[in-house]
Design a protein around this motif. Sequence first.
Motif, short mmCIF file in Angstrom:
data_model
loop_
_atom_site.label_atom_id
_atom_site.label_comp_id
_atom_site.label_asym_id
_atom_site.label_seq_id
_atom_site.Cartn_x
_atom_site.Cartn_y
_atom_site.Cartn_z
N ILE A 75 47.25 33.45 34.53
CA ILE A 75 45.86 33.24 34.93
C ILE A 75 45.46 31.81 34.58
CG2 ILE A 75 43.49 34.01 34.64
CD1 ILE A 75 44.57 36.72 33.75
N ALA A 76 45.18 31.01 35.60
CA ALA A 76 44.76 29.62 35.41
C ALA A 76 43.29 29.57 34.99
CB ALA A 76 44.96 28.84 36.71
N PRO A 77 42.82 28.44 34.44
CA PRO A 77 41.39 28.31 34.12
C PRO A 77 40.52 28.54 35.35
CG PRO A 77 42.64 26.54 33.10
CD PRO A 77 43.60 27.25 34.01
N GLY A 78 39.42 29.28 35.16
CA GLY A 78 38.53 29.59 36.27
C GLY A 78 38.95 30.81 37.07
N TYR A 79 39.91 31.58 36.56
CA TYR A 79 40.37 32.79 37.25
C TYR A 79 40.46 33.95 36.25
CZ TYR A 79 41.61 30.06 41.37
OH TYR A 79 41.55 29.26 42.49
N GLY A 80 40.63 35.15 36.80
CA GLY A 80 40.75 36.33 35.96
C GLY A 80 41.56 37.42 36.64
N LEU A 81 41.69 38.53 35.92
CA LEU A 81 42.38 39.72 36.42
C LEU A 81 41.44 40.90 36.18
CD1 LEU A 81 45.01 40.97 37.55
CD2 LEU A 81 45.77 41.24 35.18
N THR A 82 41.07 41.59 37.28
CA THR A 82 40.05 42.63 37.20
C THR A 82 40.62 44.00 37.52
OG1 THR A 82 38.35 41.05 37.89
CG2 THR A 82 37.79 43.38 38.06
N LEU A 83 40.26 44.98 36.68
CA LEU A 83 40.53 46.40 36.94
C LEU A 83 39.23 47.06 37.36
CD1 LEU A 83 42.61 47.30 33.73
CD2 LEU A 83 43.49 46.53 35.95
N GLN A 84 39.30 47.96 38.35
CA GLN A 84 38.10 48.68 38.78
C GLN A 84 38.45 50.10 39.14
OE1 GLN A 84 35.13 46.79 41.38
NE2 GLN A 84 35.18 48.63 42.64
N CYS A 85 37.61 51.02 38.69
CA CYS A 85 37.77 52.43 39.06
C CYS A 85 37.47 52.60 40.55
CB CYS A 85 36.81 53.27 38.23
SG CYS A 85 37.12 55.03 38.32
N SER A 86 38.27 53.41 41.23
CA SER A 86 38.10 53.58 42.68
C SER A 86 36.92 54.48 43.03
CB SER A 86 39.38 54.18 43.28
OG SER A 86 39.59 55.49 42.77
N GLU A 87 36.39 55.20 42.05
CA GLU A 87 35.28 56.12 42.30
C GLU A 87 34.10 55.74 41.41
OE1 GLU A 87 36.59 60.39 42.76
OE2 GLU A 87 38.40 59.52 41.86
#
Length: 226
Positions: free
Chosen positions: A198-210
Amino acid sequence: MQLLVQGDYLRIMDSTGAVEVITEGYRLGPIKAGQGQRNSPFTRVQIVDKSGAPNIGNVLIADSDFVDQRINGDVSVIDGGKNRTVAGGSYMGGGFSTAGVGVYAQLQLWNPAGTGKRLVVNQVQWGATSATAIFMKEASASIGGALLVIANKMTGGAAGVAQVRAATAGAAMAGYFDCAYVQASSQNVLEFSDPYVIAPGYGLTLQCSESNKEIGGVFEFFEELV
């Protein structure tokens, strides 16, 4: 570090991070464990850290007749990871995000712009209190919300630059690159065969589908200079 030593052969046997080697005859780097120079005489050596963190390692210096058939460098995965932890460069963090009716719970590992460091993600764990699917996606904006706890893997170690955030979204995630179904109160583990960076200014997101379902997760990673 200055080493007042004479030789023709120099090799970084192991190190927590990248270094630069300077002699009166050459300047080499950034280099990592297993790399060096031979058949280049010198009478002194300066080793400069290029990782931006405490850097622990060993250097081999010898004359030009030295013979070495050992394999060193990136194959030393376990020792390299331990050294990085001892130097205070490894982290883990996460927690829970509870959504309400009509919104979707999210967790995010975020690298703020301007940190000058990359986040190298080794593993992500996630789960939910009821059966659902979890999406994963690259992020170019932080999700805001609450900041969760990140722990240095070295007890007493300093905080890093990364953030773990919990929030909700008003719509289901689109354009995700990973999807995993989880049973109620169970946990999935994704261990990357090659690290996710992950470079500066970025991220990794988890999200529930419901909507209206809780999500929990933990990110394991280390930080290095860009």
